[in-house]
Design an enzyme around this catalytic site. Structure first.
Site, short mmCIF file in Angstrom:
data_model
loop_
_atom_site.label_atom_id
_atom_site.label_comp_id
_atom_site.label_asym_id
_atom_site.label_seq_id
_atom_site.Cartn_x
_atom_site.Cartn_y
_atom_site.Cartn_z
N ASP A 1 0.84 -1.20 0.00
CA ASP A 1 0.00 0.00 0.00
C ASP A 1 0.88 1.25 0.00
O ASP A 1 0.62 2.21 -0.73
CB ASP A 1 -0.89 0.04 1.26
CG ASP A 1 -2.09 -0.89 1.16
OD1 ASP A 1 -2.44 -1.33 0.06
OD2 ASP A 1 -2.68 -1.17 2.23
N HIS B 1 -2.95 4.67 4.24
CA HIS B 1 -3.07 5.55 3.07
C HIS B 1 -3.07 7.03 3.45
O HIS B 1 -2.41 7.84 2.83
CB HIS B 1 -4.35 5.24 2.32
CG HIS B 1 -4.48 3.80 1.95
ND1 HIS B 1 -3.56 3.17 1.14
CD2 HIS B 1 -5.39 2.87 2.28
CE1 HIS B 1 -3.93 1.91 0.99
NE2 HIS B 1 -5.02 1.70 1.68
ZN LIG Z 1 -4.18 -2.48 0.30
#
Ligand SMILES: [Zn+2]
Length: 306
Positions: free
Chosen positions: A242, A265
């Site tokens: 990510d 994120h």
């Molecule tokens: Zn992910």
């Protein structure tokens, strides 16, 4: 031809599937693009204003997944695993066409993207790559969640730690050198959630496409997926994937060192916004082979930078 030149894919790649959060079916086509195009998304189901650039300042939401939007509010969500695959595979230029609002989750990892890229192959160009070099240490924290980026010589290091109260996940840490390490375990690692969070996510209108086919579900001390884990550190390895995908929203590959504890994120995006608000924090360099010391060119460490 230089390994430090910009790359694209050899042929179109077609993938289809449902979105993790929207549950909507989408067809995705990754097309080769000319040098200096960068990565561009296009919503083919929209007639106009359908180009969306994956840029940190275009991130409209970073809760549970990364969503990018343009000025006309056209958006594409869950771009991070595809962006992570493009970063790791050294793809500088590509046009990604999609006929719906969310990138298919496929098996919850970046492996299907990586396999598809490997299958069609990579095409080199004559244009030198550009790289963002971090010049100053920048930190961002949100309570216990901490992330920092600092200068490094020629690598991008990601040192990531997660801490869960759930005993099976617990505390996991891994350090990856993106241009040197074998990224197989990073690409293969799937998204995950706690069983008790599924209803919460559904109440928020999320995870409509989620299933044991595209996410690891942890219930108390048990993995609910029959096949178990793909690697020992699959949880933190997925967070590193990510992070790679979210970092590629900087527009270029990065030379620097990330240290992150309990981030995600949103934290990665907030850090990058802080970095790019001040030009003293970074420099954008064009890497030409002749401008590099010979020892560095010969180092296999630069194999996948370009
Ligand atoms: Zn992910």
């Amino acid at each position: 031809m230089s390994v430090l030149n910009q790359k694209t894919i050899n042929e179109n790649i077609n993938l289809e599937g449902i979105g993790l959060h929207s549950g909507l079916q989408a067809n995705l086509t990754i097309k080769p693009a000319e040098p200096n195009t960068g990565i561009i998304f296009k919503r083919t189901d929209l007639k106009e204003n359908n180009i969306i650039i994956p840029n940190i300042f275009n991130v409209s939401s970073a809760i549970f997944c990364t969503t990018i939007s343009n000025a006309s509010d056209a958006s594409i969500s869950t771009v991070e695993h595809l962006m992570g695959a493009l970063y790791g595979m050294g793809i500088d230029n590509a046009l990604i066409e999609i006929d719906n609002q969310e990138v298919p989750i496929l098996d919850g990892s970046a492996q299907p993207f990586v396999k598809a890229i490997s299958k069609v192959g990579i095409r080199n160009s004559n244009a030198p790559i550009k790289i963002i070099k971090i010049e100053k240490k920048i930190e961002f924290n949100d309570g216990k969640k901490i992330i920092s980026i600092e200068p490094s010589k020629v690598s991008l290091d990601i040192d990531f730690e997660l801490q869960y109260e759930n005993k099976l996940i617990g505390t996991q840490r891994n350090v990856v050198k993106v241009y040197e390490s074998d990224l197989t375990d990073i690409y293969n690692s799937r998204t995950f959630c706690l069983y008790e969070d599924i209803q919460k996510l559904k109440d928020m209108g999320l995870a409509k496409g989620g299933s044991l086919d595209n996410a690891i579900v942890v219930k108390d001390n048990k993995i609910m997926n029959n096949e178990g884990l793909r690697n020992e550190k699959e949880f933190v390895n997925h967070k590193i994937l990510d992070c790679m995908g979210d970092l590629y929203l900087a527009g270029y590959k990065i030379i620097g060192k990330i240290v992150c504890s309990q981030g995600g994120h949103k934290l990665t995006n907030q850090l990058l916004r802080k970095v790019f608000l001040d030009k003293n924090n970074f420099s954008l360099i064009e890497i030409k082979e002749k401008s590099l010391p010979h020892a560095i060119i010969n180092k296999s460490s630069l194999r996948s930078i370009a």
